[in-house]
Design a protein around this motif. Structure first.
Motif, PDB file in Angstrom:
ATOM      1  N   LEU A 550      10.932  -3.011  -5.056  1.00  0.00           N
ATOM      2  CA  LEU A 550      10.817  -1.671  -4.480  1.00  0.00           C
ATOM      3  C   LEU A 550       9.411  -1.516  -3.913  1.00  0.00           C
ATOM      4  N   LEU A 551       9.347  -1.213  -2.639  1.00  0.00           N
ATOM      5  CA  LEU A 551       8.062  -1.003  -1.980  1.00  0.00           C
ATOM      6  C   LEU A 551       7.696   0.471  -2.077  1.00  0.00           C
ATOM      7  N   VAL A 552       6.511   0.750  -2.583  1.00  0.00           N
ATOM      8  CA  VAL A 552       6.035   2.127  -2.747  1.00  0.00           C
ATOM      9  C   VAL A 552       4.802   2.318  -1.860  1.00  0.00           C
ATOM     10  N   ALA A 553       4.882   3.288  -0.975  1.00  0.00           N
ATOM     11  CA  ALA A 553       3.745   3.622  -0.108  1.00  0.00           C
ATOM     12  C   ALA A 553       3.278   5.022  -0.465  1.00  0.00           C
ATOM     13  N   TYR A 554       2.071   5.102  -1.032  1.00  0.00           N
ATOM     14  CA  TYR A 554       1.519   6.402  -1.423  1.00  0.00           C
ATOM     15  C   TYR A 554       0.440   6.783  -0.415  1.00  0.00           C
ATOM     16  N   TYR A 555       0.666   7.869   0.305  1.00  0.00           N
ATOM     17  CA  TYR A 555      -0.262   8.318   1.345  1.00  0.00           C
ATOM     18  C   TYR A 555      -1.294   9.271   0.758  1.00  0.00           C
ATOM     19  N   ARG A 556      -2.550   9.053   1.166  1.00  0.00           N
ATOM     20  CA  ARG A 556      -3.675   9.804   0.599  1.00  0.00           C
ATOM     21  C   ARG A 556      -4.361  10.612   1.692  1.00  0.00           C
TER      22      ARG A 556
END
Length: 574
Positions: A550-556
């Motif tokens: 599972l690819l998780v992209a957390y935007y900041r």
């Protein structure tokens, strides 16, 4: 006597160094206004502005990128100001002057070559009514309309030229324009396609004054300074001294240099590896061709093995951006040979690779030899080739498609992970990928319509699926990673069919919330998607292992950066 110096820059961000030299040299005696336009400005608007400035003398700086637009403007202006003396200068009109004066009866004088002393002498004669025949380095028509070409003027003493970098009117614009600067003039090499080969010898400015000017520019907000020396690293001691000075005083200003990589001294390389500040230096390196016979024909000396070693060493330091140049259409380099040249250079993976086409510049040896190699080329600037005896127009068209895809997909770094995988694992060579995709792009008619970021991904996806490439699911996974990385903020939509249902996404959000973030915050800032390989291993080691994750992209958004990417193994998970 009021003098106006004008030019049409290719873009607003460019600043004309030539005009500033002329103003610095002659402004001590004459009232000089310096005005810059762009080649996109409406001609009548430019003419109106020049007319309202009411000059007594107009000087226009001419290059291959602005000569045709300049001609339109000077012809219009001459209709409404037939009394206005017009002086042309610059590399585009310094050669074939008889042809220019024949074509342009509106022009009164042409300044040939370096203009500081010649332009000042000409202005003095026009003001005082002196003898025009005493001004060397000019061409004009005499009283009977005959074209007169004077002998060239000797080289100016560079240390006597006042600084062109300290005009108060420039200060408000320094932060959003490129400042062009030179520490030397001339080139030690004899490449026949380049105008720099015409001038023999290299002369240096006073480096102490250059450093003072650099500090002045930085103090007043300059953000980008581009050195236009033909070979900035020609002398080792000077190069190290200047690099050290810039490294110690940059304050965030970016510096660009033209470097001859195969003669970059090991001491200079070592200094750059150890002392260069990250992302402050940018090198432009001309490779042009790796065909040794072609290089000999154009009198170009180059050791590609040394050049490659230098480029790799600089790249490994991770501090300096490298922009490498290629020229398609050089003598005796046919399609297959250029394919090899392209692959030789792309393998170095420069941050940018510019693919240009040979231009038959006025005054160059290449233009004089054009007939020998069967060249056909544009009659007007930029004099780009249309073909030669080994590279027909059909091949030129195909290579232009390579150029287009290279610019869109590599130089803009929109999907580096995907492109690297495709050129290493899927296509026979990098050139074959760019060529096949370029041909497909043209066949689909996409060159005639615009595109957004999402379109670039969709079109590549369509091309690869239509081609039936191997490992499509892996490539698609890499494209997903690149799509997430291409956004600073969470994208509103994706170009692929989402693999997780809303319920599955909600379950994963709950699991992630256990790590400390609230579910509301995660819903707002996180993108989830599955990929058929271990994304964590790929991102950290560059290896593809067939283990779904599972690819998780957390935007900041508060940090103004791209997303934080990590992955979770899917085996045995919810």
């Amino acid at each position: 006597m009021k003098v106006v110096l004008a030019t049409l820059n290719a873009k607003y961000i460019h600043m004309s160094l030539a005009l500033r030299y002329l103003k610095a040299y002659s402004g001590r005696e004459f009232s000089i206004d310096l005005v810059e336009y762009t080649i996109k400005d409406p001609p009548l608007q430019v003419v109106a502005d020049l007319y309202e400035r009411n000059p007594d003398v107009l000087g226009l700086s001419c290059y291959i990128w602005n000569i045709e637009e300049t001609i339109t403007i000077l012809r219009l202006l001459k209709k409404v100001r037939p009394d206005l003396p017009m002086i042309l200068g610059g590399p585009e009109v310094s050669y074939d002057v008889k042809e220019w004066l024949t074509r342009l009866p509106e022009v009164d004088f042409i300044v040939m070559g370096e203009g500081e002393e010649t332009f000042h002498h000409l202005l003095t004669v026009l003001r005082d009514g002196g003898e025009i025949g005493e001004v060397t380095g000019i061409a004009y028509r005499d009283g009977e309309g005959r074209i007169v070409i004077h002998s060239p003027r000797g080289k100016v003493n560079l240390k006597e030229i006042p600084s062109p970098y300290r005009f108060p009117e420039d200060i408000p614009h320094l932060s959003n324009r490129i400042v062009y600067m030179e520490t030397s003039r001339g080139c030690p090499f004899t490449c026949q396609f380049c105008l720099s080969s015409v001038e023999t010898g290299v002369r240096y400015f006073d480096l102490k004054k250059i450093k003072e000017d650099i500090l002045y520019l930085i103090d007043h907000g300059a953000r980008t300074i581009k050195f236009v020396d033909r070979t900035f690293n020609l002398k080792k001691d000077i190069a190290i001294d200047m690099f050290r000075f810039l490294a110690e005083n940059h304050r965030g200003t970016v510096f660009q240099f033209e470097i001859t990589a195969d003669i970059l001294h090991p001491d200079v390389i070592r200094f750059l590896q150890e002392k260069a500040p990250p992302e402050i230096f940018r090198f432009e390196i001309g490779v042009q061709s790796t065909n040794e016979w072609t290089n000999r024909l154009v009198k170009r000396r180059q050791n590609f093995e040394k050049l490659s070693r230098t480029v790799r060493m600089i790249k490994e330091s991770g501090k300096i951006t490298q922009h490498l140049d290629l020229i398609a259409g050089l003598p005796e380099e046919d399609y297959d040979s250029f394919r090899k040249t392209f692959n030789d250079v792309f393998t170095l993976e420069p941050e940018e690779l510019q693919l240009g086409f040979l231009k038959m510049l006025r005054g160059t040896g290449m233009r004089a030899m054009a007939e020998d190699f069967g060249y056909i080329y544009m009659d007007q600037a930029p004099y780009e080739i249309l073909g030669n005896r080994v590279l027909p127009f059909a091949d030129v068209i195909r290579i232009k498609r390579v150029e287009d895809i290279l610019e869109k997909y590599w130089n803009h770094h929109r999907m580096d992970h995907t492109i690297r995988y495709l050129v290493r694992e899927v296509f026979p060579t990098p050139f074959d990928f760019f060529q096949d995709f370029g041909d497909y792009w043209a066949d689909k008619g996409w060159s005639r319509i615009g595109h957004q970021l999402e379109d670039l991904f969709l079109r590549l996806s369509q091309f690869l699926q239509d081609k039936g490439v191997k490992d499509w699911t892996v490539v698609e996974g890499l494209m997903k990673i690149d799509y997430f990385l291409a956004h600073r903020h969470k994208p509103r939509k994706v170009w692929w069919q989402v693999s997780l249902s809303k319920g599955e996404q909600a379950d994963w959000i709950k699991k992630l919330a256990e790590k400390g973030k609230t579910e509301q915050e995660l819903h707002k800032h996180v993108m989830l998607e599955t990929v058929p390989f271990d994304a964590e291993m790929f991102l950290s080691q560059g290896m593809i292992r067939n283990s779904p994750s599972l690819l998780v992209a957390y935007y900041r958004p508060e940090e103004g950066e791209g997303p934080l990417l990590f992955s979770i193994p899917l085996a045995g998970s919810c």
